[in-house]
Design a protein around this motif. Structure first.
Motif, PDB file in Angstrom:
ATOM      1  N   VAL A 140       0.856  -1.186   0.000  1.00  0.00           N
ATOM      2  CA  VAL A 140       0.000   0.000   0.000  1.00  0.00           C
ATOM      3  C   VAL A 140       0.892   1.236   0.000  1.00  0.00           C
ATOM      4  O   VAL A 140       1.713   1.416   0.900  1.00  0.00           O
ATOM      5  N   GLY A 141       0.742   2.065  -0.998  1.00  0.00           N
ATOM      6  CA  GLY A 141       1.555   3.270  -1.089  1.00  0.00           C
ATOM      7  C   GLY A 141       1.458   3.899  -2.459  1.00  0.00           C
ATOM      8  O   GLY A 141       0.790   3.378  -3.356  1.00  0.00           O
ATOM      9  N   ALA A 142       2.134   5.010  -2.627  1.00  0.00           N
ATOM     10  CA  ALA A 142       2.070   5.731  -3.899  1.00  0.00           C
ATOM     11  C   ALA A 142       2.694   4.914  -5.023  1.00  0.00           C
ATOM     12  O   ALA A 142       2.209   4.921  -6.158  1.00  0.00           O
ATOM     13  N   ILE A 143       3.785   4.207  -4.725  1.00  0.00           N
ATOM     14  CA  ILE A 143       4.483   3.360  -5.692  1.00  0.00           C
ATOM     15  C   ILE A 143       5.262   2.336  -4.867  1.00  0.00           C
ATOM     16  O   ILE A 143       5.752   2.667  -3.782  1.00  0.00           O
ATOM     17  N   PRO A 144       5.390   1.104  -5.311  1.00  0.00           N
ATOM     18  CA  PRO A 144       6.182   0.145  -4.540  1.00  0.00           C
ATOM     19  C   PRO A 144       7.607   0.637  -4.291  1.00  0.00           C
ATOM     20  O   PRO A 144       8.248   1.223  -5.168  1.00  0.00           O
ATOM     21  N   GLN A 145       8.098   0.397  -3.079  1.00  0.00           N
ATOM     22  CA  GLN A 145       9.419   0.882  -2.702  1.00  0.00           C
ATOM     23  C   GLN A 145      10.523   0.319  -3.584  1.00  0.00           C
ATOM     24  O   GLN A 145      11.557   0.950  -3.785  1.00  0.00           O
TER      25      GLN A 145
END
Length: 287
Positions: A140-145
């Motif tokens: 979950v996030g803006a873009i995968p780390q």
């Protein structure tokens, strides 16, 4: 990025730069090798098959919904591994999350590939490293780390500008601009966009530009009414962002100096909407 051409408003052909793109696969060029990764397909099963084997999947999805509710674009992403789930539970997660319009790959130092695809819920991603279920997770996030890390750790910190080939016209000032902007960019600064579509550059210029910046480890493709492709170059903080129309012709060709281009990021307002929709979907499977 290779030299190509488009037809301008005056009817004349104009050179553009074009990274390789397969419409039925994602092509990642890294270390001089091209690897074709077929799009990931979800395994779909009927509800009866999943009825007795879904508690862990529902619990994981509930955690993802709670995380999305409070997530923000600039915050650290939150990961939920699938290693301890059964095949049926992983199938249920694939069924609930589905496949959205964004897919991508990241080439890793050990030669393996990470496959990335956004779910139908913006800001909720599925990531698989290699082919083992133990290396698959929901993020979950803006873009995968892994996208940010690869673009930072597997790229060069400096752009070396060699002597241009015969026939080059305007590539040297562009390369100098890229190098200076890349050297001075810092996190939090606005991205600097160079619109290659509007610059008077010929095929020799563009080929040398591509040779100079190289191909990086990450490629993302967004498919909607048209296609947008975001590719990390071999230079840290320099990205190729290209837009294609419905007939797959380039209509906008840019280089961005900055963090992961904003077009690739889930927006803050997406997270709460995705959390609400996911909670509604979970209720269907939990009852």
């Amino acid at each position: 990025m290779k030299a190509a051409a488009r037809v301008g408003s005056d009817g004349a052909e104009q050179a553009v730069s074009e990274f390789p793109l397969g419409l039925k696969s994602l092509d990642v060029i890294h270390g001089g090798l091209t690897t074709v990764v077929p799009p990931v397909k979800c395994a779909w099963r009927g509800g009866d098959e999943l009825a007795g084997d879904r508690a862990n999947a529902v619990a994981l999805l509930s955690k993802a919904a709670a995380a999305a509710s409070g997530q923000r674009g600039g915050a650290r992403t939150q990961l939920y591994g699938l290693a301890n789930l059964s095949d049926l539970e992983r199938t249920l997660i694939a069924e609930v999350l589905g496949e959205g319009e964004v897919a991508g790959v990241v080439a890793l130092p050990d030669g393996s590939l990470a496959q990335i695809w956004e779910s139908v819920l913006a800001g909720i991603w599925r990531v698989r490293i290699g082919t083992e279920p133990a290396h698959e997770y929901v993020e979950v996030g803006a873009i995968p780390q892994i996208v940010r890390r690869a673009a930072t750790d597997l790229t060069s910190t400096d752009l070396v500008i060699a002597a241009p080939p015969d026939g080059a016209m305007n590539v040297l000032p562009v390369l100098a601009e890229i190098r200076e902007r890349a050297r001075t960019w810092r996190s939090g600064m606005r991205a600097h966009v160079i619109n290659l579509t509007l610059l008077p550059m010929n095929a020799v210029d563009l080929a040398f530009l591509h040779e100079s910046v190289g191909n990086g480890p990450t490629q993302l493709v967004f498919r909607g009414y048209g296609t947008c492709r975001v590719q990390a170059t071999g230079i840290r903080n320099v990205w190729s962002v290209q837009f294609f129309n419905s007939t797959d012709n380039i209509i906008l060709d840019t280089l961005e100096v900055g963090g992961v281009p904003i077009v690739a990021l889930a927006a803050d307002e997406d997270f709460e909407d995705s959390a609400e929709r996911l909670r509604e979907m979970i209720e269907v499977y939990a009852t």
